[in-house]
Design an enzyme around this catalytic site. Structure first.
Site, PDB file in Angstrom:
ATOM      1  N   TYR A   1      -1.468  -0.272  10.360  1.00 24.23           N
ATOM      2  CA  TYR A   1      -1.596  -0.780   8.991  1.00 24.23           C
ATOM      3  C   TYR A   1      -0.387  -0.364   8.158  1.00 24.23           C
ATOM      4  O   TYR A   1       0.155  -1.176   7.395  1.00 24.23           O
ATOM      5  CB  TYR A   1      -2.887  -0.243   8.379  1.00 24.23           C
TER       6      TYR A   1
ATOM      7  N   SER B   1       0.829  -1.201   0.000  1.00 28.35           N
ATOM      8  CA  SER B   1       0.000   0.000   0.000  1.00 28.35           C
ATOM      9  C   SER B   1       0.860   1.246   0.000  1.00 28.35           C
ATOM     10  O   SER B   1       1.946   1.262   0.592  1.00 28.35           O
ATOM     11  CB  SER B   1      -0.903   0.009   1.240  1.00 28.35           C
TER      12      SER B   1
END
Length: 265
Positions: free
Chosen positions: A160, A149
């Site tokens: 995350y 990501s």
């Protein structure tokens, strides 16, 4: 605003003819778009997910389904074992499981929430790669495509971000170890992606005005960081993933390709 599955960048019919592919997190979103494209490009595909809807998704594609929880090594090992039983071999593994559960500044995360984010967005890639690696080494070929990501640089989802930073490190380091066996390890860094509504939620929806504000800050920061000033589509993500999985990328390994409209992450 959402593009239908199967639309977007043109497929290359026959590009994966004779190839066997496993896609994790394939019941919806980017994983499902990848599975659609691989099937359209003639691969024999196993869709892996812990949601029962994976069976329906696979049936729609004429593909195979495996139900497994990849947050544990036992789940990953069983998924690989069952995939090998279905396919006979594995040429491509797409590690797609992951996704932010909560959206808030780091100081508001509890220790349990931090661990849950890492289990969701790092361990499935670690475990499934470890489970498949002996098979790839034995056959002296294969490609692992990890879905990372651009949020390794972003706000309100630090656990995350850390998990996806781990995916990037795994990609770079394992590529060095695996290259002598003819194995490539690559990744995409997905930017904001405007997927259809999720049939199985990643986590609790924002409940308060403050939580909605924190989530909106993520959206605003993502669009502001993206040169193209929009979210991408699952099909745009799938096109990059399948390129890296294909022989067209045969001289690419250890690389994380940003797919975020110009945001390098």
């Amino acid at each position: 605003m959402n593009a239908p599955i199967g639309s977007g960048p043109s497929v290359h019919t026959g590009r994966f003819a004779g190839r066997k592919a496993v896609v994790t997190g394939a019941a919806q979103g980017i994983g499902l778009a990848v599975a659609h494209r691989l099937v359209a490009e003639s691969a024999d595909v196993v869709l892996v997910d812990r949601a029962e809807t994976v069976h329906e998704a696979a049936a729609d594609l004429g593909a195979h389904a495996v139900l497994a929880d990849l947050e544990t090594y036992e789940g990953a090992e069983s998924a690989v074992t069952e995939s090998l039983a279905r396919l006979g071999r594995i040429d491509v593994l797409v590690n797609n499981v992951g996704g932010t559960i909560w959206a808030k500044p780091y100081e508001h995360y509890t220790p349990d929430e931090i661990q849950a984010e890492i289990r969701r967005s790092l361990f499935p890639t670690l475990w499934t790669t470890r489970a498949v690696l002996p098979h790839l080494i034995e056959q002296r070929s294969g490609t692992v495509v990890n879905v990372s990501s651009i949020a390794t640089r972003g706000i309100n989802r630090i656990p995350y971000s850390a998990a996806k930073g781990g995916v990037n490190a795994l990609t770079a380091s394992l590529a060095m170890e695996a290259a002598p066996y003819g194995i490539r390890v690559v990744a995409t860094a997905a930017g904001g992606t405007d997927a259809p509504p999720r049939r199985v939620a990643r986590g609790p929806a924002p409940r308060t005005g403050q939580e909605r504000h924190w989530y909106q800050q993520i959206v605003d920061q993502t669009v502001a960081s993206t040169l193209m000033k929009r979210y991408g589509t699952p099909e745009e993500q799938a096109a990059a993933i399948c390129f890296l999985a294909s022989d067209e990328a045969s001289y690419i390994t250890g690389t994380v390709l940003p797919v975020g409209g110009g945001d390098p992450g």
